[in-house]
Design a protein around this motif. Structure first.
Motif, PDB file in Angstrom:
ATOM      1  N   ILE A  42       0.841  -1.200   0.000  1.00 22.73           N
ATOM      2  CA  ILE A  42       0.000   0.000   0.000  1.00 22.73           C
ATOM      3  C   ILE A  42       0.874   1.247   0.000  1.00 22.73           C
ATOM      4  O   ILE A  42       0.592   2.213  -0.720  1.00 22.73           O
ATOM      5  N   SER A  43       1.950   1.233   0.766  1.00 26.84           N
ATOM      6  CA  SER A  43       2.861   2.383   0.799  1.00 26.84           C
ATOM      7  C   SER A  43       3.539   2.588  -0.554  1.00 26.84           C
ATOM      8  O   SER A  43       3.700   3.732  -1.003  1.00 26.84           O
ATOM      9  N   LEU A  44       3.932   1.502  -1.202  1.00 27.61           N
ATOM     10  CA  LEU A  44       4.564   1.600  -2.520  1.00 27.61           C
ATOM     11  C   LEU A  44       3.605   2.209  -3.535  1.00 27.61           C
ATOM     12  O   LEU A  44       3.968   3.150  -4.261  1.00 27.61           O
ATOM     13  N   PHE A  45       2.375   1.704  -3.577  1.00 25.76           N
ATOM     14  CA  PHE A  45       1.399   2.236  -4.527  1.00 25.76           C
ATOM     15  C   PHE A  45       1.024   3.680  -4.205  1.00 25.76           C
ATOM     16  O   PHE A  45       0.843   4.496  -5.105  1.00 25.76           O
ATOM     17  N   ALA A  46       0.921   4.012  -2.928  1.00 22.61           N
ATOM     18  CA  ALA A  46       0.608   5.392  -2.543  1.00 22.61           C
ATOM     19  C   ALA A  46       1.760   6.326  -2.915  1.00 22.61           C
ATOM     20  O   ALA A  46       1.530   7.448  -3.383  1.00 22.61           O
ATOM     21  N   GLY A  47       2.989   5.879  -2.731  1.00 22.46           N
ATOM     22  CA  GLY A  47       4.141   6.694  -3.106  1.00 22.46           C
ATOM     23  C   GLY A  47       4.214   6.928  -4.605  1.00 22.46           C
ATOM     24  O   GLY A  47       4.473   8.057  -5.057  1.00 22.46           O
ATOM     25  N   LEU A  48       3.980   5.881  -5.381  1.00 22.36           N
ATOM     26  CA  LEU A  48       3.980   6.045  -6.837  1.00 22.36           C
ATOM     27  C   LEU A  48       2.857   6.979  -7.279  1.00 22.36           C
ATOM     28  O   LEU A  48       3.062   7.834  -8.149  1.00 22.36           O
ATOM     29  N   ALA A  49       1.682   6.834  -6.679  1.00 23.43           N
ATOM     30  CA  ALA A  49       0.568   7.718  -7.025  1.00 23.43           C
ATOM     31  C   ALA A  49       0.874   9.162  -6.637  1.00 23.43           C
ATOM     32  O   ALA A  49       0.522  10.101  -7.360  1.00 23.43           O
ATOM     33  N   PHE A  50       1.572   9.371  -5.513  1.00 20.71           N
ATOM     34  CA  PHE A  50       1.949  10.717  -5.100  1.00 20.71           C
ATOM     35  C   PHE A  50       2.909  11.357  -6.100  1.00 20.71           C
ATOM     36  O   PHE A  50       2.741  12.526  -6.477  1.00 20.71           O
ATOM     37  N   PHE A  51       3.917  10.601  -6.534  1.00 17.59           N
ATOM     38  CA  PHE A  51       4.873  11.154  -7.493  1.00 17.59           C
ATOM     39  C   PHE A  51       4.218  11.457  -8.836  1.00 17.59           C
ATOM     40  O   PHE A  51       4.493  12.482  -9.458  1.00 17.59           O
ATOM     41  N   ILE A  52       3.339  10.576  -9.279  1.00 20.32           N
ATOM     42  CA  ILE A  52       2.621  10.830 -10.533  1.00 20.32           C
ATOM     43  C   ILE A  52       1.716  12.045 -10.382  1.00 20.32           C
ATOM     44  O   ILE A  52       1.640  12.893 -11.268  1.00 20.32           O
ATOM     45  N   GLY A  53       1.042  12.147  -9.242  1.00 14.43           N
ATOM     46  CA  GLY A  53       0.171  13.295  -8.996  1.00 14.43           C
ATOM     47  C   GLY A  53       0.932  14.606  -8.945  1.00 14.43           C
ATOM     48  O   GLY A  53       0.457  15.633  -9.444  1.00 14.43           O
ATOM     49  N   SER A  54       2.126  14.585  -8.356  1.00 19.54           N
ATOM     50  CA  SER A  54       2.908  15.825  -8.298  1.00 19.54           C
ATOM     51  C   SER A  54       3.333  16.263  -9.698  1.00 19.54           C
ATOM     52  O   SER A  54       3.337  17.466 -10.000  1.00 19.54           O
ATOM     53  N   PHE A  55       3.669  15.317 -10.568  1.00 21.04           N
ATOM     54  CA  PHE A  55       3.975  15.670 -11.960  1.00 21.04           C
ATOM     55  C   PHE A  55       2.723  16.138 -12.693  1.00 21.04           C
ATOM     56  O   PHE A  55       2.777  17.068 -13.492  1.00 21.04           O
ATOM     57  N   ALA A  56       1.596  15.489 -12.421  1.00 21.05           N
ATOM     58  CA  ALA A  56       0.357  15.844 -13.118  1.00 21.05           C
ATOM     59  C   ALA A  56      -0.094  17.255 -12.751  1.00 21.05           C
ATOM     60  O   ALA A  56      -0.610  17.979 -13.603  1.00 21.05           O
ATOM     61  N   PHE A  57       0.098  17.656 -11.500  1.00 18.58           N
ATOM     62  CA  PHE A  57      -0.292  19.008 -11.106  1.00 18.58           C
ATOM     63  C   PHE A  57       0.559  20.066 -11.800  1.00 18.58           C
ATOM     64  O   PHE A  57       0.128  21.191 -11.970  1.00 18.58           O
ATOM     65  N   ARG A  58       1.768  19.707 -12.205  1.00 15.70           N
ATOM     66  CA  ARG A  58       2.612  20.664 -12.932  1.00 15.70           C
ATOM     67  C   ARG A  58       2.063  20.953 -14.320  1.00 15.70           C
ATOM     68  O   ARG A  58       2.366  21.978 -14.907  1.00 15.70           O
ATOM     69  N   THR A  59       1.270  20.050 -14.853  1.00 21.94           N
ATOM     70  CA  THR A  59       0.729  20.230 -16.202  1.00 21.94           C
ATOM     71  C   THR A  59      -0.659  20.838 -16.193  1.00 21.94           C
ATOM     72  O   THR A  59      -1.224  21.068 -17.261  1.00 21.94           O
ATOM     73  N   ASP A  60      -1.235  21.082 -15.032  1.00 22.57           N
ATOM     74  CA  ASP A  60      -2.592  21.599 -14.943  1.00 22.57           C
ATOM     75  C   ASP A  60      -2.651  23.021 -15.489  1.00 22.57           C
ATOM     76  O   ASP A  60      -1.896  23.903 -15.079  1.00 22.57           O
ATOM     77  N   GLY A  61      -3.560  23.264 -16.416  1.00 25.11           N
ATOM     78  CA  GLY A  61      -3.657  24.561 -17.075  1.00 25.11           C
ATOM     79  C   GLY A  61      -4.030  25.694 -16.147  1.00 25.11           C
ATOM     80  O   GLY A  61      -3.499  26.801 -16.238  1.00 25.11           O
ATOM     81  N   ILE A  62      -4.947  25.438 -15.216  1.00 26.59           N
ATOM     82  CA  ILE A  62      -5.375  26.492 -14.293  1.00 26.59           C
ATOM     83  C   ILE A  62      -4.243  26.856 -13.340  1.00 26.59           C
ATOM     84  O   ILE A  62      -4.004  28.032 -13.062  1.00 26.59           O
ATOM     85  N   LEU A  63      -3.543  25.835 -12.845  1.00 28.69           N
ATOM     86  CA  LEU A  63      -2.428  26.128 -11.941  1.00 28.69           C
ATOM     87  C   LEU A  63      -1.301  26.854 -12.666  1.00 28.69           C
ATOM     88  O   LEU A  63      -0.635  27.704 -12.079  1.00 28.69           O
ATOM     89  N   LEU A  64      -1.088  26.536 -13.934  1.00 33.64           N
ATOM     90  CA  LEU A  64      -0.076  27.269 -14.714  1.00 33.64           C
ATOM     91  C   LEU A  64      -0.505  28.713 -14.929  1.00 33.64           C
ATOM     92  O   LEU A  64       0.308  29.637 -14.832  1.00 33.64           O
ATOM     93  N   TYR A  65      -1.784  28.917 -15.193  1.00 33.01           N
ATOM     94  CA  TYR A  65      -2.298  30.267 -15.417  1.00 33.01           C
ATOM     95  C   TYR A  65      -2.182  31.119 -14.149  1.00 33.01           C
ATOM     96  O   TYR A  65      -1.870  32.303 -14.211  1.00 33.01           O
ATOM     97  N   LEU A  66      -2.407  30.500 -13.002  1.00 34.57           N
ATOM     98  CA  LEU A  66      -2.328  31.227 -11.738  1.00 34.57           C
ATOM     99  C   LEU A  66      -0.902  31.307 -11.178  1.00 34.57           C
ATOM    100  O   LEU A  66      -0.700  31.834 -10.096  1.00 34.57           O
ATOM    101  N   ASN A  67       0.056  30.757 -11.905  1.00 32.69           N
ATOM    102  CA  ASN A  67       1.470  30.719 -11.484  1.00 32.69           C
ATOM    103  C   ASN A  67       1.647  30.007 -10.138  1.00 32.69           C
ATOM    104  O   ASN A  67       2.409  30.451  -9.285  1.00 32.69           O
ATOM    105  N   ARG A  68       0.948  28.902  -9.943  1.00 30.39           N
ATOM    106  CA  ARG A  68       1.050  28.135  -8.705  1.00 30.39           C
ATOM    107  C   ARG A  68       1.988  26.938  -8.834  1.00 30.39           C
ATOM    108  O   ARG A  68       2.262  26.278  -7.858  1.00 30.39           O
ATOM    109  N   THR A  69       2.456  26.639 -10.035  1.00 28.37           N
ATOM    110  CA  THR A  69       3.354  25.504 -10.227  1.00 28.37           C
ATOM    111  C   THR A  69       4.734  26.009 -10.583  1.00 28.37           C
ATOM    112  O   THR A  69       4.906  27.051 -11.196  1.00 28.37           O
ATOM    113  N   ALA A  70       5.729  25.220 -10.188  1.00 26.60           N
ATOM    114  CA  ALA A  70       7.105  25.617 -10.450  1.00 26.60           C
ATOM    115  C   ALA A  70       7.632  24.996 -11.740  1.00 26.60           C
ATOM    116  O   ALA A  70       8.668  25.400 -12.245  1.00 26.60           O
ATOM    117  N   GLY A  71       6.945  24.009 -12.277  1.00 27.55           N
ATOM    118  CA  GLY A  71       7.410  23.321 -13.465  1.00 27.55           C
ATOM    119  C   GLY A  71       7.037  24.047 -14.737  1.00 27.55           C
ATOM    120  O   GLY A  71       6.094  24.819 -14.788  1.00 27.55           O
TER     121      GLY A  71
END
Length: 132
Positions: free
Chosen positions: A27-56
């Motif tokens: 469960i920890s392994l799957f949660a960790g992988l999902a966290f890393f994928i989610g952190s990358f996915a939030f960098r591609t979010d259009g609204i967060l990019l528009y609001l300058n909330r992502t560093a990527g």
């Protein structure tokens, strides 16, 4: 109050079993992988990019890529759940001394775990190449 002490003692007994720690690790392994994928996915979010909330600095995703990633997320969750279910079947068959079924459940669990890890690593590689 006696029931609470009994529950705590059962919990301690369960924590002494290696099967419990294997499931917690999975469960920890799957949660960790999902966290890393989610952190990358939030960098591609259009609204967060528009609001300058992502560093990527990531390119915008097309509809096809978004649908592909959404389906990949669903398949990752299904394979992670199937992995946990197959290992649960393995433990039950092992307790009943059903060796043939236990071996098949173990192979199934390892196969589904490999599929889930492959899906998540593919998503991580995709996002790593897609973002600068």
């Amino acid at each position: 109050m006696k029931w609470f002490i009994e529950e705590i003692s059962r919990l301690i007994v369960q924590l002494k079993r290696w099967q419990t720690w294997l499931v917690i690790g999975l469960i920890s392994l799957f949660a960790g992988l999902a966290f890393f994928i989610g952190s990358f996915a939030f960098r591609t979010d259009g609204i967060l990019l528009y609001l300058n909330r992502t560093a990527g600095a990531c390119r915008e995703l097309t509809n096809g890529i978004i649908i592909f990633m959404f389906c990949g997320m669903i398949f990752f969750m299904f394979t992670a759940l199937l992995t946990l279910g197959e290992f649960q079947r393995y433990f039950q068959f092992k307790q009943r001394a059903a060796h043939y079924q236990a071996r098949r459940a173990l192979y199934g669990g390892i196969g589904w775990a490999a599929a889930a890890i492959t899906i998540s690593i593919a998503a991580l590689v995709f996002f790593n190449r897609y973002c600068r």
